[in-house]
Design an enzyme around this catalytic site. Structure first.
Site, PDB file in Angstrom:
ATOM      1  N   CYS A 141      -2.472   1.963  -8.163  1.00 25.64           N
ATOM      2  CA  CYS A 141      -2.663   0.307  -7.761  1.00 25.64           C
ATOM      3  C   CYS A 141      -1.372  -0.032  -6.715  1.00 25.64           C
ATOM      4  O   CYS A 141      -0.286   0.184  -7.080  1.00 25.64           O
ATOM      5  CB  CYS A 141      -2.396  -0.479  -9.022  1.00 25.64           C
ATOM      6  N   CYS A 144      -6.934  -3.731 -12.233  1.00 29.95           N
ATOM      7  CA  CYS A 144      -5.980  -2.973 -12.873  1.00 29.95           C
ATOM      8  C   CYS A 144      -5.415  -3.465 -14.266  1.00 29.95           C
ATOM      9  O   CYS A 144      -5.124  -4.702 -14.231  1.00 29.95           O
ATOM     10  CB  CYS A 144      -4.747  -2.957 -12.013  1.00 29.95           C
ATOM     11  N   CYS A 191     -16.393   1.554  -6.720  1.00 33.36           N
ATOM     12  CA  CYS A 191     -16.023   1.373  -5.356  1.00 33.36           C
ATOM     13  C   CYS A 191     -15.289   0.448  -5.083  1.00 33.36           C
ATOM     14  O   CYS A 191     -15.081  -0.765  -5.529  1.00 33.36           O
ATOM     15  CB  CYS A 191     -17.704   0.550  -4.907  1.00 33.36           C
ATOM     16  N   CYS A 228       1.057  -2.537  -8.796  1.00 30.22           N
ATOM     17  CA  CYS A 228       2.216  -2.242  -9.422  1.00 30.22           C
ATOM     18  C   CYS A 228       2.574  -0.651  -9.736  1.00 30.22           C
ATOM     19  O   CYS A 228       3.223  -0.423 -10.676  1.00 30.22           O
ATOM     20  CB  CYS A 228       1.578  -2.787 -10.698  1.00 30.22           C
TER      21      CYS A 228
END
Length: 141
Positions: A49, A98, A121, A52
């Site tokens: 991510c 996330c 996707c 983070c």
């Protein structure tokens, strides 16, 4: 695999994310297809991510879907992402976020390759990449 949740105000997110990353990750935007560098990435490693550092996808599950966004057949761990119903834009889709920071990543569809049949996707701008051998290093912004 999932770590403690990260909660920041929108002002805090604006300070640590570029305007494009903020638009996609925090405002559920979408980048132009075929525009993200990681769409073209063929290296071995882990996609994390961009907000983070949570590990999300392995390069082993990345495949060419032809859609213009990085596509993956599975997540690294079932607790690394959350799936949410998304009925925006007059469509019924499943949003991928996330699990650690709540950042919008993209959507998942049921038209991917076997064995999962899934196509995650994902907006390239919502991802960072750690080359194989660097995968154990955690970064938090």
């Amino acid at each position: 695999m999932a770590q403690d949740k990260i909660e920041k105000s929108e002002e805090e997110w604006k300070k640590v994310l570029t305007p494009e990353k903020y638009h996609v990750l925090r405002q559920k935007g979408t980048e132009r297809p075929f525009s993200g560098e990681l769409y073209y990435n063929k290296e071995k490693g882990v996609y994390t991510c961009a907000a983070c550092g949570q590990e999300l996808f392995s390069s082993n599950t990345k495949f060419e879907s032809g859609t213009g966004w990085p596509s993956f057949s599975d997540v690294i761990s079932s607790d690394s992402v959350s799936l949410k119903e998304d009925n925006s834009l007059f469509m019924n889709r499943v949003e991928v976020v996330c699990a650690r920071c709540g950042g919008h990543l993209g959507h998942v569809f049921d038209d991917g390759p076997k064995p999962t049949g899934k196509r995650f996707c994902i907006n390239a701008v919502s991802l960072d990449f750690k080359k194989e051998g660097e995968a154990g290093k955690e970064t938090e912004q």
